[in-house]
Design a protein around this motif. Structure first.
Motif, PDB file in Angstrom:
ATOM      1  N   ASP A   3       0.715  -1.242   0.006  1.00  0.00           N
ATOM      2  CA  ASP A   3      -0.126  -0.017   0.012  1.00  0.00           C
ATOM      3  C   ASP A   3       0.916   1.114   0.004  1.00  0.00           C
ATOM      4  N   TYR A   4       2.013   1.144   0.034  1.00  0.00           N
ATOM      5  CA  TYR A   4       2.891   2.541  -0.077  1.00  0.00           C
ATOM      6  C   TYR A   4       3.190   2.779  -1.733  1.00  0.00           C
ATOM      7  N   LYS A   5       3.096   4.072  -1.805  1.00  0.00           N
ATOM      8  CA  LYS A   5       3.316   4.498  -3.475  1.00  0.00           C
ATOM      9  C   LYS A   5       4.669   4.778  -3.433  1.00  0.00           C
ATOM     10  N   GLU A  11       2.808  12.086  -2.766  1.00  0.00           N
ATOM     11  CA  GLU A  11       2.238  13.242  -3.129  1.00  0.00           C
ATOM     12  C   GLU A  11       3.169  14.295  -2.696  1.00  0.00           C
ATOM     13  N   THR A 150       0.201   2.888  10.770  1.00  0.00           N
ATOM     14  CA  THR A 150      -1.063   2.203  10.458  1.00  0.00           C
ATOM     15  C   THR A 150      -2.014   2.457  11.755  1.00  0.00           C
ATOM     16  N   ARG A 154      -2.413   6.869   9.423  1.00  0.00           N
ATOM     17  CA  ARG A 154      -1.735   7.983   8.237  1.00  0.00           C
ATOM     18  C   ARG A 154      -1.860   7.369   6.957  1.00  0.00           C
ATOM     19  N   SER A 155      -1.714   8.487   5.967  1.00  0.00           N
ATOM     20  CA  SER A 155      -1.817   8.108   4.720  1.00  0.00           C
ATOM     21  C   SER A 155      -0.839   7.101   4.247  1.00  0.00           C
ATOM     22  N   ALA A 156      -0.908   6.360   3.041  1.00  0.00           N
ATOM     23  CA  ALA A 156      -0.099   5.628   2.311  1.00  0.00           C
ATOM     24  C   ALA A 156       1.135   6.409   2.295  1.00  0.00           C
ATOM     25  N   SER A 157       1.071   7.483   1.732  1.00  0.00           N
ATOM     26  CA  SER A 157       2.544   8.194   1.592  1.00  0.00           C
ATOM     27  C   SER A 157       3.253   8.839   2.796  1.00  0.00           C
ATOM     28  N   ASP A 158       2.432   9.051   3.865  1.00  0.00           N
ATOM     29  CA  ASP A 158       2.896   9.155   5.525  1.00  0.00           C
ATOM     30  C   ASP A 158       3.521   7.902   5.728  1.00  0.00           C
ATOM     31  N   ARG A 159       2.826   6.869   5.542  1.00  0.00           N
ATOM     32  CA  ARG A 159       3.321   5.595   6.144  1.00  0.00           C
ATOM     33  C   ARG A 159       4.714   5.277   5.623  1.00  0.00           C
TER      34      ARG A 159
END
Length: 447
Positions: A3-5, A11, A150, A154-159
């Motif tokens: 789930d990480y970009k 972003e 998690t 936090r969002s995927a990018s923040d994770r």
């Protein structure tokens, strides 16, 4: 897969959510620092136990050397079995896996990785394998960060940013080097700069070091006598030292990969067909060899901090240090092939320091007046540490800052820059990729 970009999709920098990200980074760093300090304490106890066992064996007990060899073989084999049975991602350094997760090429590891990495690392490094403590702390820090990110929603990018920051906090804790931990995130893991990543990396490294120093102390890892600012006339010597370390770093990178392939080939036997059995058998053989080495020369086994310190203070002869350098060159690659938790940084620092020592001693013998403008032999040893790191990992700023913080010396920044320049140039001309890129590609083919 994850789930990480990937980096290209992260972003753009935005102030929205910056405070929650910063708070999460501080929490991540504190948790990583506490775990890293506990890991260092455990490694120190394991090293003390190994020395005590060897001392007991040398005190006259019959066939006691067999006990030392069997103990090392069992500890290494148990570490490899834990990895193969419960968390294959915990094998080796763990940095290639962290990079694969950040770039969207692999899923984050489960929480079981943390106890496997911790216990396996203590067993393997405590047994005397030439591995670094930073590999386990980096990967455990990244795993902690993933879980905290998690839980905090936090969002995927923040994770992804938090995972990188947790890894940097792990490196900072391993070597008591907070700035190097933050630089490592930007230069090696993310390979780009943005303000959100920088904030998270700095916050995590700062809180990790605050926690680690409360628990473990604040002294630098190595003592280097005060060095003068080297004169301009030393530039040529540092350039040549960089070339030598570039060649040695290229050989070391290729030897690690060759040893990994050779160990896989040698353990392909019908009697040990399962991956778990292969891992156990391979590590047992390597552990037994390391145990035998520890019986004859206890200081040559393990991470090698004692050897690095000796080089920094100029202790030893050219012949003696060269022999140890050759042995540790082989031991480092063989130890990594055992498939146990453990990093590459600490063994690389040993090789860099010893190469710098030998080079400096030769320079002083051939040109007696050189010492007046460059300080003592520790100058070349410290410069060698940074340059060898740059040659193998291809992250010169991390190496320079790491060595500067570990030795509490800032007068050698220019010589380090000079040597790192040629140390990086040589392997690039020889088309030798950075070691973690090569290990990452190798892991991707095996997935």
């Amino acid at each position: 897969m994850t789930d990480y970009k990937p980096e290209a999709e992260v972003e753009a920098d935005s102030p929205r959510g910056l405070i929650p990200l910063a708070v999460a980074a501080v929490i991540v760093g504190a948790a990583s620092g506490a775990l890293g300090a506990l890991f260092r304490f455990s490694l120190e106890r394991a090293d003390a136990l190994r020395y005590a066992l060897v001392a007991w064996a040398h005190s006259g007990h019959g066939a006691a050397s067999i006990v030392v060899v069997l103990a090392a073989a069992f500890a290494a084999a148990l570490a490899a079995w834990l990895v193969a049975r419960f968390s294959p991602e915990a094998s080796g350094s763990g940095i290639p896996h962290v990079e694969a997760v950040l770039h969207g090429k692999a899923p984050p590891a489960s929480l079981i990785l943390i106890p496997v990495k911790f216990v396996g690392g203590v067993l393997a490094i405590g047994a005397g394998l030439a591995l670094g403590r930073e590999g386990p702390t980096v990967q455990m820090g990244a795993s902690i960060a993933h879980r905290i990110g998690t839980l905090l929603g936090r969002s995927a990018s923040d994770r992804g940013v938090l995972l990188a920051a947790g890894a940097g906090a792990g490196l900072a804790t391993a070597f008591n080097a907070p700035i190097a931990g933050a630089v490592f995130v930007l230069e090696e893991l993310m390979r780009r700069f943005d303000t959100r990543t920088a904030v998270a990396a700095l916050g995590a490294s700062a809180s990790a070091i605050a926690m680690a120093r409360l628990m473990h102390g604040d002294l630098p890892d190595f003592h280097l006598p005060a060095q003068p600012f080297p004169g301009f006339g030393m530039t040529a010597a540092h350039l040549v030292l960089g070339v030598a370390l570039g060649l040695l770093g290229t050989a070391y990178s290729r030897t690690i990969l060759w040893t990994l392939d050779a160990s896989d080939w040698l353990t392909r036997h019908p009697l040990i067909a399962s991956p778990t059995r292969r891992a156990f058998a391979r590590a047992a053989v390597i552990g037994a060899a390391v145990g035998l080495l520890a019986w004859f020369a206890p200081d040559l086994a393990g991470g090698g901090d004692v050897l690095t310190q000796r080089a920094l203070v100029g202790a030893g002869s050219i012949a003696g240090v060269t022999a140890i350098l050759a042995l540790r060159f082989v031991l480092g690659s063989v130890s990594y092939a055992a498939g146990t938790p453990g990093g590459l940084f600490a063994p690389m620092l040993v090789l860099g320091a010893q190469t710098g020592f030998v080079f400096g001693r030769i320079c002083f013998d051939w040109f007696p007046g050189m010492s007046a403008s460059t300080g003592d032999i520790g100058t070349f040893a410290a410069v060698g540490m940074a340059a060898f790191f740059a040659a193998v990992v291809r992250s010169p700023m991390t190496g320079i800052v790491l060595v500067t913080e570990m030795t509490a010396s800032f007068t050698l920044l220019l010589p380090m820059l000079t040597a790192c320049f040629t140390a990086m140039l040589v392997p690039m001309l020889l088309r030798c990729p950075p070691i973690y890129d090569s290990l990452g590609e190798r892991a991707a083919k095996r997935r």
